[in-house]
Design a protein around this motif. Structure first.
Motif, PDB file in Angstrom:
ATOM      1  N   PHE A  62       0.843  -1.176   0.046  1.00 16.54           N
ATOM      2  CA  PHE A  62      -0.060  -0.003   0.198  1.00 16.54           C
ATOM      3  C   PHE A  62       0.938   1.183  -0.077  1.00 16.54           C
ATOM      4  CE2 PHE A  62      -3.600  -2.540   2.040  1.00 16.54           C
ATOM      5  CZ  PHE A  62      -4.236  -2.698   0.946  1.00 16.54           C
ATOM      6  N   HIS A  63       1.833   1.246   0.618  1.00 14.24           N
ATOM      7  CA  HIS A  63       2.800   2.439   0.682  1.00 14.24           C
ATOM      8  C   HIS A  63       3.344   2.555  -0.736  1.00 14.24           C
ATOM      9  CE1 HIS A  63       3.385   2.840   5.106  1.00 14.24           C
ATOM     10  NE2 HIS A  63       3.667   3.930   4.675  1.00 14.24           N
ATOM     11  N   VAL A  64       3.683   1.480  -1.525  1.00 10.66           N
ATOM     12  CA  VAL A  64       4.192   1.562  -2.841  1.00 10.66           C
ATOM     13  C   VAL A  64       3.086   1.859  -3.785  1.00 10.66           C
ATOM     14  CG1 VAL A  64       4.998   0.407  -4.818  1.00 10.66           C
ATOM     15  CG2 VAL A  64       5.971   0.077  -2.481  1.00 10.66           C
ATOM     16  N   TYR A  65       1.700   1.603  -3.644  1.00  9.82           N
ATOM     17  CA  TYR A  65       0.781   2.046  -4.599  1.00  9.82           C
ATOM     18  C   TYR A  65       0.599   3.502  -3.920  1.00  9.82           C
ATOM     19  CZ  TYR A  65      -0.255  -2.891  -4.860  1.00  9.82           C
ATOM     20  OH  TYR A  65      -0.047  -4.360  -5.016  1.00  9.82           O
ATOM     21  N   SER A  66       0.610   3.850  -2.790  1.00  9.41           N
ATOM     22  CA  SER A  66       0.418   5.260  -2.831  1.00  9.41           C
ATOM     23  C   SER A  66       1.555   6.217  -3.325  1.00  9.41           C
ATOM     24  CB  SER A  66       0.240   5.549  -1.138  1.00  9.41           C
ATOM     25  OG  SER A  66       0.177   6.569  -0.866  1.00  9.41           O
ATOM     26  N   PHE A  67       2.705   5.817  -2.981  1.00  8.07           N
ATOM     27  CA  PHE A  67       3.767   6.818  -3.564  1.00  8.07           C
ATOM     28  C   PHE A  67       3.797   6.764  -5.285  1.00  8.07           C
ATOM     29  CE2 PHE A  67       8.071   7.062  -5.387  1.00  8.07           C
ATOM     30  CZ  PHE A  67       8.806   7.822  -4.429  1.00  8.07           C
ATOM     31  N   SER A  68       3.229   5.709  -5.728  1.00  7.58           N
ATOM     32  CA  SER A  68       3.257   5.676  -7.199  1.00  7.58           C
ATOM     33  C   SER A  68       2.130   6.602  -7.824  1.00  7.58           C
ATOM     34  CB  SER A  68       3.184   4.359  -7.874  1.00  7.58           C
ATOM     35  OG  SER A  68       2.118   3.674  -7.472  1.00  7.58           O
ATOM     36  N   SER A  69       1.037   6.581  -6.949  1.00  4.50           N
ATOM     37  CA  SER A  69      -0.204   7.346  -7.165  1.00  4.50           C
ATOM     38  C   SER A  69       0.017   8.968  -7.125  1.00  4.50           C
ATOM     39  CB  SER A  69      -1.306   7.003  -6.403  1.00  4.50           C
ATOM     40  OG  SER A  69      -1.806   5.720  -6.673  1.00  4.50           O
ATOM     41  N   PHE A  70       0.731   9.254  -6.045  1.00  8.43           N
ATOM     42  CA  PHE A  70       0.967  10.676  -5.752  1.00  8.43           C
ATOM     43  C   PHE A  70       2.019  11.171  -6.730  1.00  8.43           C
ATOM     44  CE2 PHE A  70       0.029   9.922  -1.120  1.00  8.43           C
ATOM     45  CZ  PHE A  70      -1.187  10.616  -1.220  1.00  8.43           C
ATOM     46  N   LEU A  71       3.116  10.274  -7.161  1.00 12.22           N
ATOM     47  CA  LEU A  71       3.861  10.568  -8.180  1.00 12.22           C
ATOM     48  C   LEU A  71       3.263  10.752  -9.581  1.00 12.22           C
ATOM     49  CD1 LEU A  71       7.017  11.047  -8.538  1.00 12.22           C
ATOM     50  CD2 LEU A  71       7.406   8.768  -8.938  1.00 12.22           C
TER      51      LEU A  71
END
Length: 178
Positions: A62-71
């Protein structure tokens, strides 16, 4: 509304998206580097409430998904902002005179781009919320075991974040239709 004020307003909105996403991206990046495991397990004394490996895996995912979504959202917003600025002049330098020129921006493309950027921001917030639920389960005990401390941490998160996202989505859709 003149085209010049139209694009200035959109540049300001895109700046806000990039700034907020940058803060969230930093928070997610720090979250990825931080190890939430409590070696002494001092906050959760019940072994039945110990988190499983799947919860820790979901936390990272979920951290990786969040990071990629914000990026993604920030990059779309920056691209839109650059397109607006480039449409104002053929030069890469922005003299004061350029501010008075009328920009030629495809409003439909701009609106769709802003909507796509907003979807990325909303997805990032949703994934960040799910990551924080997993942090609470790791630190305080799983939701399945009925830990009152975990519920006290998670329930407000699951109420306030979706309400804020609903308000944000409503305003984005309102702006999209205007």
């Amino acid at each position: 509304m003149s085209s010049s004020s139209f694009t200035s307003l959109h540049i300001t909105a895109l700046d806000a998206i990039v700034n907020v996403n940058s803060l969230f991206t930093l928070a997610v990046f720090i979250g990825l580097t931080w190890n939430p495991n409590d070696p002494q397990n001092s906050l959760n004394s019940d072994p039945a409430c110990a988190p499983t490996a799947a919860i820790a895996e979901n936390l990272v995912a979920f951290h990786v998904y969040s990071f990629s979504s914000f990026l993604f959202s920030s990059l779309v917003a920056l691209a839109l902002k650059q397109a607006i600025r480039l449409s104002r002049t053929t030069s890469f330098h922005y003299p004061a005179v350029v501010e008075h020129l009328v920009a030629h921006v495809n409003r439909s493309a701009l609106r769709i781009g802003m909507l796509v950027s907003a979807v990325g921001s909303v997805s990032g917030c949703a994934f960040l919320m799910l990551a924080l639920v997993n942090v609470a389960q790791i630190k305080l005990g799983t939701l399945a075991c009925g830990s009152s401390h975990t519920y006290a941490a998670v329930v407000p998160l699951l109420i306030f974040v979706p309400i804020a996202l609903l308000i944000y989505v409503s305003l984005v859709l309102y702006a999209f239709t205007r």
